[in-house]
Design an enzyme around this catalytic site. Structure first.
Site, PDB file in Angstrom:
ATOM      1  N   SER A  85      10.032   4.225   3.657  1.00 10.88           N
ATOM      2  CA  SER A  85       9.600   5.237   2.695  1.00 10.88           C
ATOM      3  C   SER A  85       8.933   6.370   3.475  1.00 10.88           C
ATOM      4  O   SER A  85       9.575   6.956   4.352  1.00 10.88           O
ATOM      5  CB  SER A  85       8.657   4.580   1.677  1.00 10.88           C
ATOM      6  OG  SER A  85       8.269   5.495   0.693  1.00 10.88           O
ATOM      7  N   HIS A 112      13.325   5.607   0.499  1.00 14.55           N
ATOM      8  CA  HIS A 112      12.891   6.290  -0.722  1.00 14.55           C
ATOM      9  C   HIS A 112      13.168   7.780  -0.574  1.00 14.55           C
ATOM     10  O   HIS A 112      12.830   8.379   0.438  1.00 14.55           O
ATOM     11  CB  HIS A 112      11.394   6.071  -0.960  1.00 14.55           C
ATOM     12  CG  HIS A 112      11.061   4.649  -1.289  1.00 14.55           C
ATOM     13  ND1 HIS A 112       9.781   4.188  -1.335  1.00 14.55           N
ATOM     14  CD2 HIS A 112      11.854   3.592  -1.589  1.00 14.55           C
ATOM     15  CE1 HIS A 112       9.785   2.895  -1.658  1.00 14.55           C
ATOM     16  NE2 HIS A 112      11.037   2.513  -1.807  1.00 14.55           N
ATOM     17  N   ASP A 205       6.893  -1.774  -1.659  1.00 14.41           N
ATOM     18  CA  ASP A 205       8.312  -2.071  -1.873  1.00 14.41           C
ATOM     19  C   ASP A 205       8.867  -2.723  -0.607  1.00 14.41           C
ATOM     20  O   ASP A 205       8.535  -2.311   0.502  1.00 14.41           O
ATOM     21  CB  ASP A 205       9.073  -0.768  -2.178  1.00 14.41           C
ATOM     22  CG  ASP A 205      10.498  -1.033  -2.649  1.00 14.41           C
ATOM     23  OD1 ASP A 205      10.802  -2.165  -3.071  1.00 14.41           O
ATOM     24  OD2 ASP A 205      11.313  -0.081  -2.597  1.00 14.41           O
TER      25      ASP A 205
END
Lengths: 281, 278
Positions: A85, A112, A205
Site C-alpha cells: 500500500s 492499493h 490489509d
C-alpha cells in the site's frame, strides 16, 4: 478444484485469524497426503527434508540454514502473491528490478490504488523497472509464469484454478483491490505452493491473508518494518503469522530466487497447477 | 472406519451441495460461477449470520425463503456507482452515439443492471444527446429486490459528490445536481429519467433471449462466471444483438476464448466496446 497433493495445515488453526470461524475438523488425511507426496517426490530427498522444522528467523541468520528451513520438504511453488500500500510503488520497483527475466513463477500484485481516468500509470511505472512483463490482470486471464499481474484499480483480484477472476464486491479491509482477498484465494487454490510477500503500508490489509497462506502450508515473506516506508502493514503480517521470513527490501528478490530454485531442485519436475483435469473449475 | 476428508475439501463438498440445493429448491443456478469469489461471499454471509457451516446454511436455505433472499443479495454483487469508469461513457458518447443517431428507434439492454446506477447514467447521457425519446432501455436483473431499488431511483446523498465527479469526467454537459432532488440524506433522481426505461426480471444463466437490441451493456456481470458459463451467456448476447449492434463489457473483461470472438470488431479496445459484424 481438487489437487493431487495437499499439505497438512500443520499447526493450530485457532491461532490463525482467517480460520477462526471454522469449526475444528478432524484431519485423518495425513496418511493420504504422504502417499500422494510419495508418488511425486523422490524418496531419497524426502526423508531428510522432512526433519527440518519451520522456524521463525530474522534476516541476520545464516542464509543457507534459512533456506534449508524455508524449503522443508516443499513442492515447487506455483505463484508469488505480493501485497503493498503506502510506499508500495518504490518497494515494488525495487523488488521487480532485482528479479531476472528468467524468474519462473507468475507474480500477482495487489497494490492499493485509486481509480482514475488513466489507470495505466501503475503498469507503466512498474514496467520501466521490471525485466518481466507487467500488466493489469483481466478477467479469466491465464496465469503465466514469468508475468507480473496487477490487481486493477477498483477491482478485487482472485486466483481461481482456471486463471484470475475479478470482483467489484465491497472493499475488504477498506481496500479494493484488497490484499487479503488475493492472498486467501491463492491459498485456497494453490495450497502450500504459494509464496506471499507483504511489503509496506499504513493498514493491516494482508495480515489475515498471509496467515491463511501459512496455514495452508505456503510461505510468507515480509519486508522488514525498519526498511518499510510505512511499517504498519508488515508489522501486522508478522504478528498474524507463525513463522514469517522478515527481510530488508534488497534481500527479498534474491531470497525469492533461491527459494524457488531450491524447491524446484528438491522436488524434481514441477507440475503446473493448471495441468488439471478438465471441468475442474 | 470411514474417515472424513480434510477441512478444505469438506468445505468444497458442502459448497457444491449448497449450490445444488439452491438450484433445485429455488431455480437460481450458481453452479458455474467463478468459484473462489463465490465461495468468499457465501462464507462471509454464513459468518455474518452466525451460521457455523455451509451444511447448516443449506438446511436453513431450504427451509426458510427469507434466508434465501438474504443469501441472494449477498451472493450477487450489487455494488455500483453512477458513471463508474467515466472513460467508458466518454467513449460511448464519441463512438456509439453517432451510430445510434442513424436509427429511428433504439433498443438498449442493460443485462444485470443491479440497483440501476448505470441505467440512470445511460438515461442521462441519452437525454443530453437528444436521443432519450427514441430509445427504450430494458434493464434486467435476476434479483427482484435490487430491481425494486432500481425502479425507485433513490441513492445515498453522500455518494453524489463522487457521482458528480464521474459525471463530469464522463463528458457531462450540465450540472449534475439538475438530475436529482436532495431529501434528507437521499438523492431522488428525476422520475422523468426513467420514462423510457423498462425494469424486468431476467436471469442470464437460465433465461433466453427476449428481444433484439442495438446496444447491450453487460459490464462486470460475467466476471462472476466461469469460462463455460461466460461462453453460454455470450451466445445469448450474440443472439440478442442486431448485426452491427454494440456490446459494452467491463473494462477488464474481454472477448478472448468466447465462441463469438470472431464475430465482433473492437470499437474501443480500452473501454471494451465491440460491434457485432457477423
Amino acid at each position: 478444484m481438487k489437487r493431487g497433493f495437499r499439505g497438512d495445515e500443520d499447526g493450530n488453526p485457532s491461532k490463525v485469524a482467517g480460520e477462526s470461524s471454522r469449526p475444528p475438523v478432524q484431519r485423518p488425511f495425513l496418511e493420504a497426503a504422504s502417499k500422494a507426496a510419495a508418488s511425486r517426490i523422490e524418496p531419497s530427498s524426502r526423508t531428510a527434508d522432512r526433519e527440518v522444522s519451520h522456524v521463525a528467523t530474522r534476516a541476520s541468520d545464516d542464509a543457507d540454514s534459512q533456506l534449508a528451513a524455508a524449503t522443508r520438504d516443499v513442492q515447487p511453488f506455483d505463484i508469488v502473491v505480493v501485497g503493498s500500500s503506502q510506499g508500495g510503488l518504490e518497494a515494488l520497483q525495487g523488488l521487480l528490478a532485482a528479479l531476472p527475466r528468467t524468474f519462473a513463477l507468475p507474480i500477482a500484485v495487489a497494490q492499493h490504488r485509486g481509480a482514475g481516468l488513466d489507470d495505466r500509470l501503475l503498469e507503466d511505472a512498474l514496467q520501466r523497472h521490471s525485466n518481466l512483463p507487467v500488466r493489469d490482470a483481466e478477467d479469466k486471464d491465464e496465469i503465466e509464469p514469468g508475468h507480473v499481474y496487477l490487481a486493477p484499480a477498483d477491482y478485487h483480484l482472485l486466483v481461481e484454478p482456471a486463471g484470475f477472476s475479478l470482483s467489484t464486491g465491497p472493499p475488504v479491509s477498506y481496500a479494493r483491490p484488497s490484499i487479503d482477498v488475493l492472498f486467501e484465494s491463492a491459498a485456497d487454490t494453490y495450497f502450500e505452493r504459494v509464496i506471499a510477500a507483504v511489503l509496506t503500508g499504513a493498514n493491516r490489509d494482508g495480515a489475515i491473508g498471509a496467515a491463511k497462506v501459512e496455514a495452508r502450508g505456503g510461505f510468507v515473506v515480509v519486508l522488514d518494518p525498519a526498511d518499510a516506508e510505512n511499517p504498519v502493514m508488515p508489522e501486522a503480517a508478522i504478528a498474524a503469522c507463525r513463522s514469517p521470513r522478515v527481510i530488508p527490501l534488497s534481500g527479498i528478490a534474491p531470497f525469492l530466487i533461491s527459494l524457488v530454485k531450491h524447491a524446484e531442485a528438491r522436488a524434481g519436475k514441477r507440475i503446473p497447477a493448471h495441468d488439471k483435469p478438465p471441468g475442474d473449475d | 472406519m470411514a474417515t472424513a476428508t480434510n477441512a478444505l475439501d469438506l468445505e468444497n463438498i458442502e459448497l457444491e451441495l449448497l449450490l445444488e440445493a439452491i438450484y433445485r429448491g429455488y431455480g437460481y443456478d450458481f453452479r458455474q460461477y467463478a468459484r473462489a469469489s463465490l465461495k468468499r461471499r457465501i462464507i462471509d454471509f454464513a459468518r455474518d449470520e452466525q451460521i457455523e457451516s455451509l451444511s447448516v446454511l443449506q438446511d436453513k436455505v431450504l427451509h426458510n425463503a427469507a434466508v434465501m433472499d438474504r443469501l441472494l443479495l449477498a451472493i450477487t454483487v450489487n455494488v455500483s456507482s453512477m458513471f463508474r469508469d467515466p472513460a467508458f461513457f466518454l467513449a460511448f458518447r464519441a463512438k456509439v452515439i453517432p451510430y445510434l443517431r442513424t436509427y429511428p428507434f433504439i433498443r438498449i439492454w442493460h443485462a444485470g443492471c443491479s440497483t440501476g446506477e448505470e441505467v440512470y447514467s445511460m438515461a442521462i447521457l441519452l437525454e443530453e444527446e437528444g436521443l432519450a425519446d427514441r430509445t427504450r432501455i430494458y434493464a434486467t436483473d435476476m434479483n427482484q429486490g435490487v430491481l425494486q431499488k432500481a425502479r425507485e431511483g433513490i441513492f445515498r446523498l453522500s455518494a453524489m459528490q463522487d457521482y458528480t465527479k464521474n459525471y463530469l469526467d464522463a463528458g457531462g454537459m450540465k450540472s449534475f445536481s439538475e438530475y436529482y432532488t436532495a431529501a434528507y440524506d437521499h438523492a431522488i433522481l428525476r422520475p422523468a429519467l426513467r420514462r423510457n426505461v423498462v425494469f424486468a426480471q431476467h436471469n442470464l444463466v437460465t433465461d433466453s433471449t427476449f428481444n433484439e437490441f442495438h446496444v447491450i451493456v453487460c459490464r462486470n456481470v460475467m466476471i462472476y462466471f466461469n469460462r463455460a458459463l461466460q461462453s453460454r451467456v455470450h451466445e445469448l448476447l450474440h443472439q440478442s444483438l442486431v448485426l452491427f449492434g454494440m456490446l459494452g463489457l467491463g473494462n477488464k473483461e474481454n472477448m478472448r476464448f468466447t465462441p463469438h470472438e470472431q464475430d465482433y470488431d473492437a470499437v474501443d479496445r480500452e473501454q471494451k466496446i465491440y460491434r457485432r459484424v457477423k
